[in-house]
Design a protein around this motif. Sequence first.
Motif, mmCIF file in Angstrom:
data_model
loop_
_atom_site.group_PDB
_atom_site.id
_atom_site.type_symbol
_atom_site.label_atom_id
_atom_site.label_comp_id
_atom_site.label_asym_id
_atom_site.label_seq_id
_atom_site.Cartn_x
_atom_site.Cartn_y
_atom_site.Cartn_z
ATOM 1 N N THR A 1 3.688 95.607 75.727
ATOM 2 C CA THR A 1 2.333 95.529 75.171
ATOM 3 C C THR A 1 1.757 94.404 75.489
ATOM 4 N N GLY A 2 2.404 93.482 76.185
ATOM 5 C CA GLY A 2 1.999 91.918 76.548
ATOM 6 C C GLY A 2 1.813 91.324 75.424
ATOM 7 N N LEU A 3 2.432 91.675 74.351
ATOM 8 C CA LEU A 3 2.415 90.614 73.157
ATOM 9 C C LEU A 3 3.768 90.018 73.006
ATOM 10 N N PRO A 4 3.584 88.921 72.171
ATOM 11 C CA PRO A 4 5.109 88.589 71.790
ATOM 12 C C PRO A 4 5.888 89.516 70.839
ATOM 13 N N GLY A 5 7.132 89.239 70.566
ATOM 14 C CA GLY A 5 7.900 90.085 69.477
ATOM 15 C C GLY A 5 7.653 89.800 68.077
ATOM 16 N N ASP A 6 8.299 90.476 67.250
ATOM 17 C CA ASP A 6 8.124 90.325 66.050
ATOM 18 C C ASP A 6 8.495 89.113 65.319
ATOM 19 N N GLY A 7 9.237 88.414 65.932
ATOM 20 C CA GLY A 7 9.633 86.992 65.499
ATOM 21 C C GLY A 7 8.428 86.186 65.679
ATOM 22 N N PHE A 8 7.668 86.203 66.631
ATOM 23 C CA PHE A 8 6.493 85.324 66.606
ATOM 24 C C PHE A 8 5.515 85.552 65.474
ATOM 25 N N PHE A 9 5.314 87.007 65.208
ATOM 26 C CA PHE A 9 4.371 87.235 63.973
ATOM 27 C C PHE A 9 5.089 86.927 62.793
ATOM 28 N N ALA A 10 6.168 87.030 62.511
ATOM 29 C CA ALA A 10 6.888 86.552 61.210
ATOM 30 C C ALA A 10 6.667 84.836 61.230
ATOM 31 N N THR A 11 6.903 84.317 62.234
ATOM 32 C CA THR A 11 6.562 82.632 62.129
ATOM 33 C C THR A 11 5.177 82.301 61.936
ATOM 34 N N TYR A 12 4.251 82.903 62.691
ATOM 35 C CA TYR A 12 2.856 82.968 62.593
ATOM 36 C C TYR A 12 2.312 83.050 61.011
ATOM 37 N N LYS A 13 2.916 84.043 60.464
ATOM 38 C CA LYS A 13 2.463 84.223 58.985
ATOM 39 C C LYS A 13 2.942 83.207 58.295
ATOM 40 N N ALA A 14 4.141 82.993 58.422
ATOM 41 C CA ALA A 14 4.829 81.890 57.511
ATOM 42 C C ALA A 14 3.948 80.263 57.691
ATOM 43 N N ILE A 15 3.717 80.048 59.020
ATOM 44 C CA ILE A 15 2.959 78.807 59.288
ATOM 45 C C ILE A 15 1.473 78.789 59.050
ATOM 46 N N HIS A 16 0.704 79.865 59.433
ATOM 47 C CA HIS A 16 -0.738 79.975 59.317
ATOM 48 C C HIS A 16 -1.089 81.075 58.227
ATOM 49 N N GLU A 17 -0.452 80.940 57.159
ATOM 50 C CA GLU A 17 -0.680 82.058 56.043
ATOM 51 C C GLU A 17 -2.039 82.474 56.107
ATOM 52 N N ALA A 18 -3.185 81.352 55.861
ATOM 53 C CA ALA A 18 -4.503 81.423 55.563
ATOM 54 C C ALA A 18 -5.164 82.247 56.721
ATOM 55 N N GLU A 19 -4.889 81.858 57.969
ATOM 56 C CA GLU A 19 -5.281 82.760 59.267
ATOM 57 C C GLU A 19 -4.923 83.995 59.226
ATOM 58 N N TYR A 20 -3.766 84.187 58.877
ATOM 59 C CA TYR A 20 -2.902 85.526 58.898
ATOM 60 C C TYR A 20 -3.876 86.467 58.010
ATOM 61 N N THR A 21 -4.217 86.093 56.815
ATOM 62 C CA THR A 21 -4.751 86.585 55.831
ATOM 63 C C THR A 21 -6.250 86.919 56.276
ATOM 64 N N THR A 22 -6.816 85.895 57.037
ATOM 65 C CA THR A 22 -8.141 86.073 57.439
ATOM 66 C C THR A 22 -8.175 87.419 58.324
ATOM 67 N N ILE A 23 -7.381 87.359 59.169
ATOM 68 C CA ILE A 23 -7.328 88.527 60.386
ATOM 69 C C ILE A 23 -6.831 89.700 59.675
ATOM 70 N N ALA A 24 -5.703 89.803 58.838
ATOM 71 C CA ALA A 24 -5.018 90.776 58.528
ATOM 72 C C ALA A 24 -5.025 91.264 56.958
ATOM 73 N N GLY A 25 -5.597 90.498 56.168
ATOM 74 C CA GLY A 25 -5.479 90.703 54.805
ATOM 75 C C GLY A 25 -3.992 90.663 54.247
ATOM 76 N N ASP A 26 -3.890 91.482 53.461
ATOM 77 C CA ASP A 26 -2.204 91.732 53.137
ATOM 78 C C ASP A 26 -1.475 92.720 53.772
ATOM 79 N N THR A 27 -2.059 92.990 54.809
ATOM 80 C CA THR A 27 -1.028 93.882 55.871
ATOM 81 C C THR A 27 0.214 93.316 56.030
#
Length: 123
Positions: free
Chosen positions: A70-96
């Motif tokens: 995929t050329g993308l990081p693994g699932d662990g990155f996205f879990a960390t991203y959501k925890a650290i940048h919750e507002a940004e995550y929500t802007t991009i993905a809503g409550d997905t």
Amino acid sequence: MIIEAQLPAITALLKKAANASDSVAFNALYALFPKNTPAQKVHATLEAACISLADFDLAIYSVVMVKKDTGLPGDGFFATYKAIHEAEYTTIAGDTALIALTLAQKQLMVNAEKTRVYAHAKA
């Protein structure tokens, strides 16, 4: 469990990629460990190397680690991203949920974090 002996090599791998505004495949990470090292130990050591470079609220260095397919990081990155940048995550993905993120949503998150990581590495 962290494998302390591998921390300098992983830190160097991450720094080199970030300084070059580049990514590195996970197979390069696994190549730094003895064969048959459990994935849990590899990823725990990767996380320790990342946090040694910067607190996650400044830069999540694991964003430079990418899967070949995929050329993308693994699932662990996205879990960390959501925890650290919750507002940004929500802007991009809503409550997905993490498991339901689209490739486009993941790419937006990766782009945002790579901007932070590359700037941090050059500072």
